[in-house]
Design a protein around this motif. Structure first.
Motif, PDB file in Angstrom:
ATOM      1  N   ARG A 128      20.520 -28.948  29.581  1.00 33.93           N
ATOM      2  CA  ARG A 128      20.434 -27.567  30.015  1.00 33.93           C
ATOM      3  C   ARG A 128      20.277 -26.706  28.767  1.00 33.93           C
ATOM      4  O   ARG A 128      20.570 -27.157  27.650  1.00 33.93           O
ATOM      5  N   ARG A 130      20.170 -22.451  27.086  1.00 39.22           N
ATOM      6  CA  ARG A 130      20.606 -21.067  27.279  1.00 39.22           C
ATOM      7  C   ARG A 130      20.055 -20.214  26.142  1.00 39.22           C
ATOM      8  O   ARG A 130      20.089 -20.601  24.981  1.00 39.22           O
ATOM      9  N   THR A 132      19.941 -16.774  23.847  1.00 38.41           N
ATOM     10  CA  THR A 132      20.545 -15.530  23.375  1.00 38.41           C
ATOM     11  C   THR A 132      19.401 -14.547  23.197  1.00 38.41           C
ATOM     12  O   THR A 132      18.500 -14.766  22.393  1.00 38.41           O
ATOM     13  N   LEU A 138      23.795 -12.940  26.330  1.00 38.12           N
ATOM     14  CA  LEU A 138      23.663 -14.369  26.572  1.00 38.12           C
ATOM     15  C   LEU A 138      23.073 -14.609  27.956  1.00 38.12           C
ATOM     16  O   LEU A 138      23.566 -14.063  28.945  1.00 38.12           O
ATOM     17  N   GLY A 139      22.018 -15.405  28.050  1.00 40.03           N
ATOM     18  CA  GLY A 139      21.418 -15.721  29.346  1.00 40.03           C
ATOM     19  C   GLY A 139      22.199 -16.790  30.089  1.00 40.03           C
ATOM     20  O   GLY A 139      23.170 -17.342  29.577  1.00 40.03           O
ATOM     21  N   GLU A 140      21.741 -17.079  31.320  1.00 45.56           N
ATOM     22  CA  GLU A 140      22.350 -18.138  32.129  1.00 45.56           C
ATOM     23  C   GLU A 140      21.881 -19.500  31.619  1.00 45.56           C
ATOM     24  O   GLU A 140      20.818 -19.616  31.014  1.00 45.56           O
ATOM     25  N   TRP A 141      22.677 -20.533  31.892  1.00 42.06           N
ATOM     26  CA  TRP A 141      22.209 -21.886  31.621  1.00 42.06           C
ATOM     27  C   TRP A 141      21.051 -22.212  32.553  1.00 42.06           C
ATOM     28  O   TRP A 141      21.127 -21.959  33.755  1.00 42.06           O
ATOM     29  N   VAL A 142      20.009 -22.811  31.999  1.00 41.33           N
ATOM     30  CA  VAL A 142      18.848 -23.222  32.784  1.00 41.33           C
ATOM     31  C   VAL A 142      18.771 -24.745  32.734  1.00 41.33           C
ATOM     32  O   VAL A 142      18.724 -25.322  31.642  1.00 41.33           O
ATOM     33  N   PHE A 155      11.953 -19.877  30.180  1.00 39.70           N
ATOM     34  CA  PHE A 155      12.952 -18.831  29.922  1.00 39.70           C
ATOM     35  C   PHE A 155      12.285 -17.462  29.983  1.00 39.70           C
ATOM     36  O   PHE A 155      11.095 -17.333  29.702  1.00 39.70           O
TER      37      PHE A 155
END
Ligand SMILES: *[C@@H]1O[C@H](CO)[C@@H](O)[C@H](O)[C@H]1NC(C)=O
Ligand SMILES: *[C@@H]1O[C@H](CO)[C@@H](O)[C@H](O)[C@H]1NC(C)=O
Ligand SMILES: *[C@@H]1O[C@H](CO)[C@@H](O)[C@H](O)[C@H]1NC(C)=O
Ligand SMILES: *[C@@H]1O[C@H](CO)[C@@H](O)[C@H](O)[C@H]1NC(C)=O
Ligand SMILES: *[C@@H]1O[C@H](CO)[C@@H](O)[C@H](O)[C@H]1NC(C)=O
Length: 297
Positions: A128, A130, A132, A138-142, A155
């Protein structure tokens, strides 16, 4: 014994990770690690990978389990139970130093803050990532998609401004898990360094007397206005004797050719940033284009 364990892990599909487990803990090889059962029960029992007799040296006390001298056979799925009721599950892995050869590469179609990354890693089975973002949030986990040891994810940075100069690089954090180990990698880059436009579109060829008139449009994903987001175009055409000729055009979306040409294609590049050329458009057959135009009349 180790070989046997390896075989068991490979043969049992229940142990293969298909997604990032909701809870995991990373320990150092040969270190101790404390796993907590999130429950109000006072006494619990533990299983490792579904087995009531774990391949590890353990101390169970109330809701906690201490794994002593964590090694590879001691990794895996630790579940706590009240009788037959599953209370909680934690995936326990060792931290891995094997980061070489991941070869992360990222690409953006334009300056809209969206990009795509891919990487390889034979040691991990799920990943996964993520972001910045450029504003520091901070973005979500992808979760990463995977195909034969090749991982990829897309992203978007909603705070990315195409008109501002990028002062800070974006940061991407990647986490990989196998059934036994954890991997953590961070990369930094500027969007301007990873831009690779799509091919220009709508290339048309018209014969006007002795000349060929070519016209095209920028890629649909390329931002406007044209005055700010310039493109350098590269036309490649093939003469009747097979010779290929390149012609560069900047600041216009048309040009004329004097030569007799069999077919033509086009690509483009941001002249002020990264040197990556777009993929080529498909070859446009000049005679076929003429016939098509006649039939359309
Ligand atoms: C861990 O084991 C529990 C109990 O068998 C199961 O419900 C859970 O799906 C397993 N988790 C993973 C990530 O394999
Ligand atoms: C423990 O469980 C409760 C209830 O299911 C949940 O709200 C909480 O987030 C959990 N805490 C941890 C650390 O997993
Ligand atoms: C890394 O990836 C690039 C592009 O995908 C490729 O050209 C290169 O050979 C790769 N390098 C290694 C060491 O795998
Ligand atoms: C992974 O790396 C990030 C950034 O380097 C760090 O903050 C984080 O604690 C690491 N995570 C683990 C589980 O080691
Ligand atoms: C093909 O034609 C062009 C222009 O007519 C000429 O300059 C070139 O040398 C020719 N190439 C070959 C391989 O005959």
């Amino acid at each position: 014994m180790l070989v046997l364990v390896g075989l068991v892990l490979c043969l049992s599909p229940a142990d293969a990770l298909t997604a990032f487990p909701p809870k995991f803990q990373v320990g150092k090889l040969n270190g101790d690690i404390v796993v907590k059962c999130n429950t109000s029960e006072q006494q619990v029992t533990w299983t490792q990978n579904g087995e009531p007799e774990p391949m590890a040296e353990l101390i169970a006390e109330g809701q906690t389990l201490t794994i002593l001298g964590l090694d590879l056979p001691a990794t895996g799925n630790y579940s706590c139970w009240a009788g037959t009721v599953l209370l909680d599950t934690t995936y326990v892995v060792v931290s891995s130093a094997r980061k070489e050869g991941m070869n992360v590469s990222c690409q953006a179609e334009s300056y809209r803050g969206s990009f795509h990354c891919s990487w390889t890693c034979p040691h991990s089975t799920v990943f996964r990532a993520r972001l910045t973002r450029s504003d520091g949030s901070l973005g979500e986990w992808v979760p990463a998609a995977s195909h034969r040891g090749q991982f990829s994810a897309s992203f978007t940075d909603p705070s990315f401004c195409p008109f501002a100069e990028e002062l800070r690089p974006l940061q991407l954090q990647l986490e990989g898990l196998s059934t036994t180990s954890y991997l953590n990698v961070s990369i930094h880059f500027f969007v301007r360094d990873i831009v690779r436009p799509n091919p220009p579109q709508e290339l048309t060829v018209q014969r006007r007397g002795e000349q060929l008139h070519l016209a095209w449009a920028p890629p649909a994903s390329w931002p406007l206005p044209k005055s700010y987001f310039a493109l350098l175009y590269r036309l490649q055409y093939e003469l009747l004797n097979g010779t290929q000729v390149d012609k560069y055009v900047e600041g216009a979306e048309e040009t004329r050719l004097q030569e007799r040409v069999r077919r033509v294609r086009i690509s483009c590049q941001d002249p002020y940033a990264n040197p990556a050329w777009s993929p080529w458009s498909v070859w446009q057959d000049v005679d076929a284009a003429q016939q098509h135009r006649l039939r359309a009349r």
